[in-house]
Design an enzyme around this catalytic site. Structure first.
Site, PDB file in Angstrom:
ATOM      1  CB  SER A 194      -0.967  -0.030   1.179  1.00 53.29           C
ATOM      2  OG  SER A 194      -1.996   0.923   1.009  1.00 53.29           O
ATOM      3  CG  ASP A 265     -10.961 -16.904 -15.137  1.00 50.25           C
ATOM      4  OD1 ASP A 265     -11.246 -18.061 -14.760  1.00 50.25           O
ATOM      5  OD2 ASP A 265     -10.971 -15.920 -14.364  1.00 50.25           O
ATOM      6  CG  ASP A 271     -11.748 -20.904  -8.538  1.00 43.46           C
ATOM      7  OD1 ASP A 271     -11.613 -21.715  -7.609  1.00 43.46           O
ATOM      8  OD2 ASP A 271     -10.923 -20.781  -9.479  1.00 43.46           O
ATOM      9  CG  ASP A 404      -6.019  -3.595  -3.768  1.00 41.03           C
ATOM     10  OD1 ASP A 404      -6.802  -2.841  -3.166  1.00 41.03           O
ATOM     11  OD2 ASP A 404      -4.790  -3.583  -3.596  1.00 41.03           O
ATOM     12  CG  HIS A 443      -5.260  -2.787   0.032  1.00 42.68           C
ATOM     13  ND1 HIS A 443      -4.475  -2.458  -1.051  1.00 42.68           N
ATOM     14  CD2 HIS A 443      -4.875  -1.954   1.036  1.00 42.68           C
ATOM     15  CE1 HIS A 443      -3.663  -1.481  -0.730  1.00 42.68           C
ATOM     16  NE2 HIS A 443      -3.877  -1.157   0.539  1.00 42.68           N
TER      17      HIS A 443
END
Length: 546
Positions: A194, A265, A271, A404, A443
């Site tokens: 961060s 993907d 998932d 995030d 994050h």
């Protein structure tokens, strides 16, 4: 785009702001101390005061904070605390912890978060457990991580926060280690996420000779444009009649995204996150929501064009209270979301102090331009020229969670691509710099994906194994020139290591991503291979944003 006059103005501001640093460059040779406590009287360095020098016995250390934190499992160490005053308006607190026995001859400095304002004790603990000497700083002010009111009337404190506190801490820490151990560290590392990621890139760009290896997590390196994007998102949500997106609305977005793209993907159909979001072409216009909410979502997805990339929904993190609700929607009031709070503090206290600024005072473009002109040279670490760091042998590993909601993960890709162009192509950048995108991670950690791989407080099952630990992988790369081709991330049951492993996935160096082989165990990282995309998905993304 900035013109040449703007660039000259920014460079002039940078040189003027950096001028006081020269005063502290002449560092005295620290006198040796035979015991930790003697450092208080034996250690001498210009503009530096030692306030604490004590041996802390092995076991649990209770931090001198309110509330106090208990950090268990530490070896006996020498704790040195103090402050430096490189300018009259500076007061940079630091702590340096040095193992009294079993030192691995290495130094690891940790970054801070938000606007900082305090020592990151929990981040210092893990390096110490691993045998490193460690250090941290409060970045030159004392406040909560969201509050920026300390900056009003204190331009030198803004410089301290931007980069000077980092350099002061690096230099004083190495001097203290030399004074206590009679030798400096053989290797030096920096790890941060961060704002700590912004600091990590600042170190690589501004002080390329200070660290042998750097771990950069979800960096807020394009600070001025990031915070302009925060205001953009706040205004987009505030335009919704009634003021916000509800938890149910966020669930509609998340379920639609997963329903369209999960399992297509490279990941699993089951998932609760997207494995490779770049491969998902999702159209918010098809959502079963009112038009005003769809328009707000589209604005957040796109971001303010030419300023900062947007925020995709990549799975269940959209409705997780710690992600979109905490960072964006603010529980019904976007101004109370973390993005809104950070954006308001930045512009109100740092960019436009004493002006009565509100999110509606200027356009997003004006906010971004003025922030860049006034403080961009101090706070941003966006220079793609990492050649000096590369040429001195430095290694850099960057990571970002695809989920995030604090800092768009596409910012990481944009910076990586900029460095790639600057140094002459993908093969050359891979020699010293690798980016790992983490599916389903929020994050710096958390989220429904595999999210523990040694980011200081989030360890895999074996922290000493470079195959599953980012710090050990960096150390091996520096020591043995063995670059990481994959790092195994772990998802614990309920994110609690004591409850066992739920599943593991490999993290792959960008632009590769992990793809399920179709037959192996779905919980084993061995069932996934790192592959390149079939086409240039990043180019598609850039084209869609033009």
């Amino acid at each position: 785009m900035r013109n040449r006059q703007d660039r000259r103005r920014v460079r002039g501001y940078l040189l003027a702001a950096a001028a006081p640093v020269a005063i502290g460059v002449l560092s005295a040779s620290p006198a040796a101390a035979s015991t930790c406590s003697q450092l208080a009287s034996h250690f001498h360095r210009p503009n530096t005061t030692i306030t604490t020098a004590q041996t802390v016995p092995a076991g649990t250390f209770v931090t001198p904070t309110t509330p106090a934190q208990s950090l268990p499992g530490l070896p006996q160490f020498c704790r040195v605390a103090g402050f430096t005053t490189p300018t009259r308006d500076s007061h940079i607190n630091f702590e340096v912890w040095v193992p009294e026995a079993g030192w691995n001859l290495k130094y690891l400095q940790v970054g801070c978060g938000g606007f900082c304002g305090s020592i990151s004790y929990t981040s210092m603990a893990e390096p110490l457990r691993r045998g490193y000497a460690s250090a941290a700083t409060d970045d030159g002010h004392q406040a909560s991580g969201i509050d920026a009111s300390w900056a009003v009337g204190h331009p030198q404190k803004v410089v301290d926060f931007g980069y000077r506190a980092l350099k002061e801490t690096t230099d004083v820490a190495k001097d203290i280690i030399m004074a206590f151990k009679s030798s400096g560290p053989r290797r030096s590392y920096f790890v941060g996420c961060s704002d700590g990621g912004r600091e990590a890139l600042m170190e690589a760009q501004r002080y390329p000779h200070d660290f042998d290896g750097i771990v950069v997590g979800s960096p807020a390196n394009d600070w001025t444009n990031l915070f302009s994007g925060f205001v953009w998102n706040q205004k987009a949500l505030a335009a919704i009649p009634g003021g916000d997106l509800s938890q149910a609305d966020l669930g509609v977005v998340s379920n639609a995204m997963l329903g369209q793209c999960a399992g297509r993907d490279g990941g699993l159909r089951t998932d609760q996150f997207l494995n490779n979001p770049l491969a998902c072409r999702f159209n918010p216009d098809r959502l079963s929501l009112s038009n005003d909410k769809i328009q707000a979502i589209k604005k957040i997805f796109s971001g303010p064009r030419g300023i900062f990339p947007g925020y995709r929904v990549t799975g269940d993190e959209a409705s997780d209270p710690a992600n979109w609700p905490a960072w964006l929607t603010g529980g019904g009031n976007p101004a109370n979301g973390l993005q809104g709070l950070f954006g308001t503090n930045f512009f109100k206290y740092i960019v436009f102090p004493n002006s009565g600024w509100t999110p509606d005072t200027f356009s997003i473009e004006q906010n971004a331009r003025q922030a860049d002109v006034r403080v961009g040279a101090i706070l941003n670490s966006v220079d793609p020229n990492l050649r000096p760091f590369k040429f001195r042998g430095g290694k850099l590993i960057q990571y970002a969670g695809w989920g995030d909601t604090a800092i768009s993960p596409e910012n990481d890709i944009d910076y990586y691509n900029a460095v790639t162009r600057e140094v002459g192509g993908h093969e050359r950048v891979r020699e010293f710099y690798r980016l790992f995108m983490v599916p389903g991670m929020a994050h710096c950690g958390g989220g429904p994906g595999a999210n523990a791989f040694g980011q200081l407080t989030l360890n895999g099952p074996n922290p000493s194994d470079p195959q599953g630990d980012i710090i050990s992988a960096l150390d091996r790369w520096v020591e043995y020139h063995d670059a990481p081709d994959r790092i195994v991330a772990t998802k614990y049951v309920n994110d609690d290591p004591t409850q066992g492993i739920a599943f593991q996935r490999p993290l792959c160096p960008f632009p590769q991503f992990a793809k399920y082989n179709g037959t192996g165990s779905t919980t084993s990282a061995a069932s996934f291979a790192c592959v390149r995309p079939d086409h240039d998905e990043d180019h598609d993304r850039e084209a869609s944003n033009r």
